[in-house]
Design a protein around this motif. Structure first.
Motif, short mmCIF file in Angstrom:
data_model
loop_
_atom_site.label_atom_id
_atom_site.label_comp_id
_atom_site.label_asym_id
_atom_site.label_seq_id
_atom_site.Cartn_x
_atom_site.Cartn_y
_atom_site.Cartn_z
N PRO A 158 21.69 -45.27 4.20
CA PRO A 158 21.03 -45.06 2.90
C PRO A 158 20.21 -43.79 2.86
CG PRO A 158 19.88 -46.75 4.16
CD PRO A 158 21.15 -46.44 4.92
N ARG A 159 20.05 -43.28 1.64
CA ARG A 159 19.24 -42.09 1.43
C ARG A 159 17.77 -42.50 1.36
NH1 ARG A 159 21.18 -37.40 -0.18
NH2 ARG A 159 23.10 -38.40 -0.87
N LEU A 160 16.94 -41.86 2.20
CA LEU A 160 15.53 -42.21 2.26
C LEU A 160 14.69 -41.02 1.83
CD1 LEU A 160 15.79 -44.19 5.62
CD2 LEU A 160 15.71 -45.14 3.31
N HIS A 161 13.77 -40.55 2.64
CA HIS A 161 12.90 -39.43 2.26
C HIS A 161 12.95 -38.36 3.33
CE1 HIS A 161 11.26 -41.74 -1.06
NE2 HIS A 161 11.06 -42.74 -0.24
N GLY A 162 12.73 -37.12 2.92
CA GLY A 162 12.86 -35.98 3.82
C GLY A 162 11.60 -35.67 4.60
N ALA A 163 11.69 -34.66 5.51
CA ALA A 163 10.57 -34.34 6.40
C ALA A 163 10.25 -32.86 6.42
CB ALA A 163 10.91 -34.80 7.82
N ILE A 164 10.97 -32.02 5.69
CA ILE A 164 10.78 -30.57 5.78
C ILE A 164 9.39 -30.17 5.32
CG2 ILE A 164 11.55 -28.34 4.90
CD1 ILE A 164 14.37 -29.44 4.77
N VAL A 165 8.95 -30.73 4.18
CA VAL A 165 7.68 -30.29 3.60
C VAL A 165 6.51 -30.62 4.52
CG1 VAL A 165 6.07 -30.63 1.69
CG2 VAL A 165 8.52 -30.39 1.23
N GLY A 166 6.49 -31.84 5.07
CA GLY A 166 5.39 -32.23 5.94
C GLY A 166 5.25 -31.31 7.14
N GLN A 167 6.37 -30.95 7.75
CA GLN A 167 6.33 -30.06 8.91
C GLN A 167 5.84 -28.67 8.50
OE1 GLN A 167 9.85 -28.20 11.03
NE2 GLN A 167 9.50 -29.96 12.36
N ALA A 168 6.33 -28.20 7.36
CA ALA A 168 5.98 -26.85 6.92
C ALA A 168 4.51 -26.76 6.50
CB ALA A 168 6.88 -26.43 5.76
N LEU A 169 3.96 -27.83 5.94
CA LEU A 169 2.55 -27.80 5.57
C LEU A 169 1.67 -27.70 6.81
CD1 LEU A 169 2.42 -30.46 2.70
CD2 LEU A 169 2.23 -27.97 2.49
N ALA A 170 2.11 -28.31 7.90
CA ALA A 170 1.34 -28.23 9.14
C ALA A 170 1.46 -26.86 9.80
CB ALA A 170 1.79 -29.32 10.11
N LYS A 171 2.64 -26.22 9.63
CA LYS A 171 2.88 -24.90 10.22
C LYS A 171 3.50 -24.00 9.15
CE LYS A 171 3.65 -26.64 14.94
NZ LYS A 171 4.60 -26.67 16.09
N PRO A 172 2.68 -23.40 8.30
CA PRO A 172 3.19 -22.64 7.16
C PRO A 172 4.19 -21.54 7.53
CG PRO A 172 0.84 -23.00 6.93
CD PRO A 172 1.20 -23.46 8.31
N HIS A 173 4.07 -20.97 8.72
CA HIS A 173 4.97 -19.88 9.09
C HIS A 173 6.41 -20.36 9.25
CE1 HIS A 173 3.93 -21.63 13.03
NE2 HIS A 173 5.11 -21.19 13.44
N LYS A 174 6.62 -21.69 9.31
CA LYS A 174 7.97 -22.22 9.42
C LYS A 174 8.66 -22.29 8.06
CE LYS A 174 8.56 -25.77 12.21
NZ LYS A 174 9.35 -25.26 13.36
N ALA A 175 7.94 -21.99 6.99
CA ALA A 175 8.52 -22.04 5.65
C ALA A 175 8.15 -20.77 4.88
CB ALA A 175 8.01 -23.27 4.90
N PRO A 176 8.66 -19.63 5.32
CA PRO A 176 8.31 -18.37 4.65
C PRO A 176 8.87 -18.33 3.23
CG PRO A 176 10.07 -18.01 6.24
CD PRO A 176 9.59 -19.41 6.46
N GLY A 182 10.62 -22.89 2.39
CA GLY A 182 9.57 -22.31 1.56
C GLY A 182 9.64 -22.77 0.12
N GLU A 183 10.85 -22.84 -0.42
CA GLU A 183 11.01 -23.29 -1.81
C GLU A 183 10.63 -24.75 -1.97
OE1 GLU A 183 12.04 -23.74 -5.86
OE2 GLU A 183 11.33 -22.07 -4.61
N LEU A 184 10.96 -25.58 -0.99
CA LEU A 184 10.58 -26.99 -1.07
C LEU A 184 9.06 -27.15 -1.04
CD1 LEU A 184 13.24 -28.59 1.30
CD2 LEU A 184 13.19 -28.66 -1.20
N VAL A 185 8.40 -26.35 -0.21
CA VAL A 185 6.94 -26.39 -0.18
C VAL A 185 6.37 -25.90 -1.50
CG1 VAL A 185 4.88 -25.40 0.90
CG2 VAL A 185 6.78 -26.20 2.32
#
Length: 224
Positions: A158-176, A182-185
């Motif tokens: 089943p489709r649940l929830h993602g994890a990209i934003v949470g990781q990027a908020l903790a380490k902003p340089h991972k989502a330039p 970056g767009e998801l953030v």
């Protein structure tokens, strides 16, 4: 594997170990997405006339798919963009399993390039179909699945929830800016991105006026 019924996963000793690794380190939503990525990548390959065992190595395709978001796990959370962190983790793990370097390199490329759609789709099927399958799972842009196939897949994955934003908020340089993370953030936080003029002037060049250049292409196509 009884849990997955007759879904066409290529069960080998190595793919089972990789699946267990992914399931043990990833959020269930990420793991389910990764497993669906293989099924959709294989389906899209068939629509192109590509058959496992004849036109591509099915084991390598599965390894690239099931580990393509390993960089979103705590274990894979380094200081690079998550797709590079995941590619490094996968290659290191495969090497520990005794996988030859040339096979591990295919998996590394598949993972590292999976957000670079225009590049990945020009690579060998084991790489291209990871990107195609991941993108299809997010947007289903392409041929329609056989009747009832999506229901069979989502019944066990089943489709649940993602994890990209949470990781990027903790380490902003991972989502330039101007990348998929970056767009998801940006969408989640409402933050504004710098303009091209801001980026050019930030180092102190102060020579933007009259500039007519444009940004070159980057790895921003939505896959996952």
């Amino acid at each position: 594997m009884d849990a997955y019924g007759d879904l066409p996963f290529p069960w080998t000793s190595l793919t089972l170990k990789a699946m267990r690794l992914a399931r043990s380190i990833e959020h269930p939503a990420v793991f389910n997405h990764s497993m669906r990525t293989y099924l959709y990548g294989r389906f899209l390959g068939e629509r192109q006339g590509l058959l496992p065992g004849r036109d591509y190595d099915d084991e390598l395709l599965f390894l690239g798919c099931v580990l393509h978001d390993a960089g979103l796990s705590d274990r894979g959370d380094g200081d690079q963009r998550f797709e590079l962190d995941g590619a490094d983790l996968a290659a290191e793990w495969l090497t520990e399993q005794g996988v030859p370097p040339e096979r591990a390199e295919v998996v590394w490329d598949a993972i590292a390039l999976h957000l670079c759609r225009d590049i990945a789709l020009r690579k060998r099927p084991e790489i291209a179909l990871v990107t195609a399958g991941a993108g299809y799972d997010i947007g289903a842009d392409g041929p329609a699945l056989p009747p009832g196939y999506a229901d069979r897949i989502h019944a066990v994955l089943p489709r649940l929830h993602g994890a990209i934003v949470g990781q990027a908020l903790a380490k902003p340089h991972k989502a330039p800016p101007f990348t998929v993370p970056g767009e998801l953030v940006r969408q989640a936080t409402g933050q504004s991105w710098p303009t091209w003029r801001d980026l050019v002037n930030d180092p102190g060049w102060n020579d933007y006026d009259g500039y007519t250049g444009t940004l070159s292409g980057s790895c921003t196509s939505p896959a996952g």
